[in-house]
Design an enzyme around this catalytic site. Structure first.
Site, mmCIF file in Angstrom:
data_model
loop_
_atom_site.group_PDB
_atom_site.id
_atom_site.type_symbol
_atom_site.label_atom_id
_atom_site.label_comp_id
_atom_site.label_asym_id
_atom_site.label_seq_id
_atom_site.Cartn_x
_atom_site.Cartn_y
_atom_site.Cartn_z
ATOM 1 N N ASP A 71 -24.234 -7.906 24.881
ATOM 2 C CA ASP A 71 -24.644 -7.767 23.406
ATOM 3 C C ASP A 71 -25.140 -9.767 23.149
ATOM 4 O O ASP A 71 -26.212 -9.751 23.847
ATOM 5 C CB ASP A 71 -22.947 -8.234 23.318
ATOM 6 C CG ASP A 71 -22.840 -8.081 21.726
ATOM 7 O OD1 ASP A 71 -22.787 -8.930 20.468
ATOM 8 O OD2 ASP A 71 -21.869 -6.976 21.094
ATOM 9 N N TYR A 78 -28.528 9.028 22.790
ATOM 10 C CA TYR A 78 -28.541 9.631 23.842
ATOM 11 C C TYR A 78 -27.334 10.169 24.441
ATOM 12 O O TYR A 78 -26.091 10.562 24.378
ATOM 13 C CB TYR A 78 -29.311 8.901 25.266
ATOM 14 C CG TYR A 78 -30.202 7.704 24.382
ATOM 15 C CD1 TYR A 78 -31.620 8.515 24.151
ATOM 16 C CD2 TYR A 78 -30.317 6.928 25.288
ATOM 17 C CE1 TYR A 78 -32.500 7.903 24.331
ATOM 18 C CE2 TYR A 78 -31.296 5.720 24.734
ATOM 19 C CZ TYR A 78 -32.583 6.767 23.966
ATOM 20 O OH TYR A 78 -33.337 6.119 23.617
ATOM 21 N N ALA A 130 -27.344 5.256 20.857
ATOM 22 C CA ALA A 130 -26.068 6.114 20.847
ATOM 23 C C ALA A 130 -26.884 7.543 21.139
ATOM 24 O O ALA A 130 -26.176 8.610 20.950
ATOM 25 C CB ALA A 130 -25.593 5.558 19.315
ATOM 26 N N HIS A 156 -19.893 -12.312 17.869
ATOM 27 C CA HIS A 156 -19.708 -11.310 17.925
ATOM 28 C C HIS A 156 -19.697 -10.656 19.310
ATOM 29 O O HIS A 156 -18.282 -9.252 19.403
ATOM 30 C CB HIS A 156 -21.070 -10.471 17.497
ATOM 31 C CG HIS A 156 -20.895 -8.362 17.481
ATOM 32 N ND1 HIS A 156 -21.661 -7.368 18.741
ATOM 33 C CD2 HIS A 156 -21.470 -7.663 16.272
ATOM 34 C CE1 HIS A 156 -21.654 -6.464 18.361
ATOM 35 N NE2 HIS A 156 -21.440 -6.299 16.709
ATOM 36 N N SER A 166 -19.153 -1.647 16.340
ATOM 37 C CA SER A 166 -19.343 -2.399 16.970
ATOM 38 C C SER A 166 -17.714 -2.826 18.121
ATOM 39 O O SER A 166 -17.517 -3.113 19.363
ATOM 40 C CB SER A 166 -19.795 -3.495 16.827
ATOM 41 O OG SER A 166 -20.960 -3.172 17.317
#
Length: 568
Positions: A202, A378, A376, A253, A437
């Site tokens: 991140d 895959y 996302a 975040h 997230s």
């Protein structure tokens, strides 16, 4: 004789010139048009060299432990890179170009001119040259990644919601999302993530936040040790962290996502799903407002997560120090090199690491096909959508199917709480924000709980994913989003709205594969006679467990003492 010689020279010349355009075209075809244009207009361009040879990682399947899987994967990747990159590295050095070599996906990043590109493209091991962007020099360029989770301070509800008593959960100081997935019920069984390491990929982490300090693997109770536990992919070029060797978070975040995985201050702030797991982290996103990263920083962090190393000592990479699960609450929104992140992601999975990925926040109240960006999209990613504590799908949560690679792959895999989630923040306090997230870390925390309950599942990515999927709660409401996507509706499990459903930690842990033990022994025995106990171990129907090093305990009846023992 002179005439014959002249004719021969003419024929040879014609043969050479006739073949030249085809050879030149083949070289030019290796250079991505966007890269060609950038080099022509600016004179120099940042680019990535992608190689024909890609390592075969299938041998890792036979290994039993995550550390051994990681070792086999790293060795195969390094060997492939060393073989194919050698002539390219020689040319880069000869031309005086700056470069960075990666083994996790057999790629090299560099900066050069059009002539440099043409020379590199002429080398046989080179498959393609792609344009990349530099996040250090531009804000939100094409080819960056970002998280889009709008901070939303919210009052904390006190009414009963869904299938659990929210008022009681708040009275117990447990965050609503953590309570909804029934993590406290798993804690009551004695499983809180102990023995498991989670990774956060991140914008970084405030390592000494009161809810995170004791869970940091680099903290021994009296001093911090960042080797193998922290990586800043931007190094000394970082504009926001003065010392790249020390964990930091320029946004909040990453501190928030890590908090949802493991956060607890020992008192009232029980914000994490697995409060006794340890965490490590890598910073690949830079910007203090929206988060900016590039292909090189993602590769840097993913290579480090597969085999962490001490600060600035990549030759000491050690897969045994890798995390067991990694949370990735970011997405590459445009310009991502098609094969690169997929190969990198596949390597992480082959190494036995569960890769949890947020699905994205582009649902816009029901737009299908919006799970559209790496990682996302895959198959090797465990992709997570967002719902609220009333089990209502969030209107922002991205929906499947995956259209970008024409696979029509069903995504997300599962859903978790991601609306008004309160967790740790980079100012040392707490913040409430929303997004997929916030949902992803709930799943990563659940993975830690499962591994804590059954350590022999560590490294078994498919088994863990299947366990979470088959125990998810499918009763997710969809009034805020689409009712049908890609031919699947909410009644079809899995579907392209919420996948298999909202995760249920207690159900998953209780359904983990466990050996059945049947013991038979005589009720009585005469003096001097043998006392024979027989143990029968049976594999569970839900998945096999490694039987090596099984420990069985036998309590002798009153009045008997052990003189000797033997195994049949």
């Amino acid at each position: 004789m002179k005439l014959q010689a002249a004719v021969l020279k003419l024929v040879v010349f014609l043969m050479l010139t006739a073949g030249f355009p085809a050879a030149q075209a083949a070289v030019s075809a290796k250079i991505e048009p966007a890269l060609l244009s950038a080099a022509q207009s600016a004179g120099q361009a940042d680019f990535l060299i992608w190689f024909e040879e890609q390592a075969d990682l299938s041998a890792a399947d036979a290994e039993k432990t995550r550390a051994d899987k990681g070792r086999v994967v790293m060795q195969a990747l390094r060997a492939a890179a060393e073989r194919s990159q050698a002539p390219v590295l020689a040319l880069l050095r000869a031309r005086g170009l700056e470069y960075r070599s990666f083994w996790i996906a057999n790629a090299i990043t560099a900066r050069g001119s059009l002539a440099d590109l043409q020379a590199l493209a002429a080398l046989a091991p080179v498959k393609q040259l792609y344009k990349i962007d530099n996040a250090l020099s531009r804000q939100l360029p094409a080819g960056i990644a970002r998280f889009v989770d709008t901070p939303r301070p919210a009052p904390r509800a006190t009414a009963a919601v869904g299938s659990f008593d929210l008022a009681k959960a708040l009275g117990d100081s447990v965050e609503p999302g953590v309570a909804l997935i029934r993590a406290p019920e798993v804690w009551a069984l004695g499983y809180k993530g102990q023995g498991v390491v989670v990774g956060d990929h991140d914008v970084g982490v405030m390592w000494d936040h009161p809810a995170l300090k004791n869970q940091y693997r680099g903290w021994d109770g009296s001093a911090a040790h960042h080797d193998y536990n922290w990586r800043n992919a931007f190094g000394t070029l970082d504009l926001f962290c003065t010392d790249p060797g020390v964990p930091c978070d320029s946004n909040g975040h990453g501190t928030h996502t890590t908090g949802t995985m493991v956060g607890w201050d020992g008192g009232a702030n029980q914000v994490g799903v697995a409060p006794e797991a340890k965490w490590i982290a890598c910073r690949s996103l830079l910007d203090p407002i929206v988060g900016v990263g590039t292909i090189p920083t993602y590769m840097d962090c993913m290579q480090w997560q597969l085999a962490p190393y001490p600060v600035d000592q990549p030759d000491a990479a050690d897969p045994a120090m890798a995390p067991d699960v990694v949370n990735n609450s970011w997405g590459c929104l445009e310009g991502c090199i098609p094969p690169l992140l997929k190969s990198t992601n596949d390597a992480i999975k082959a190494a036995g690491i569960v890769q949890v990925v947020s699905a994205g926040n582009d649902g816009n109240g029901g737009v299908c096909g919006t799970v559209a960006f790496p990682l996302a999209v895959y198959e090797s990613s465990f992709s997570v959508g967002a719902s609220d504590v009333g089990d209502e799908m969030a209107d922002f949560s991205s929906l499947g199917p995956v259209l970008t690679d024409l696979s029509l792959r069903t995504k997300p895999n599962v859903t978790a709480p991601g609306v008004d989630t309160r967790s740790a923040w980079s100012d040392g306090d707490y913040n409430t924000i929303s997004g997929t997230s916030m949902a992803g870390p709930h799943v990563a925390g659940l993975v830690a709980l499962i591994m804590s309950a059954e350590p022999r599942l560590i490294g078994r990515v498919d088994d863990i994913r299947a366990l979470i999927e088959r125990t998810a709660n499918p009763n997710v409401k969809t009034s805020n989003t689409a009712s049908t996507c890609g031919g699947t509706d909410a009644a079809t499990i899995p579907n392209n709205i919420f996948g298999y459903g909202r995760i249920d930690a207690a159900a998953a842990v209780l359904a983990r594969p466990q050996l059945a033990v049947q013991a038979t022994a005589p009720a009585t025995v005469g003096g001097g006679s043998s006392y024979t106990a027989v143990f029968k171990l049976s594999q569970p129907a839900s998945g096999k467990i490694d039987l090596s090093n099984a420990l069985l305990k036998l309590t002798l009846p009153s009045g008997l003492s052990l003189k000797s023992s033997s195994e049949a």
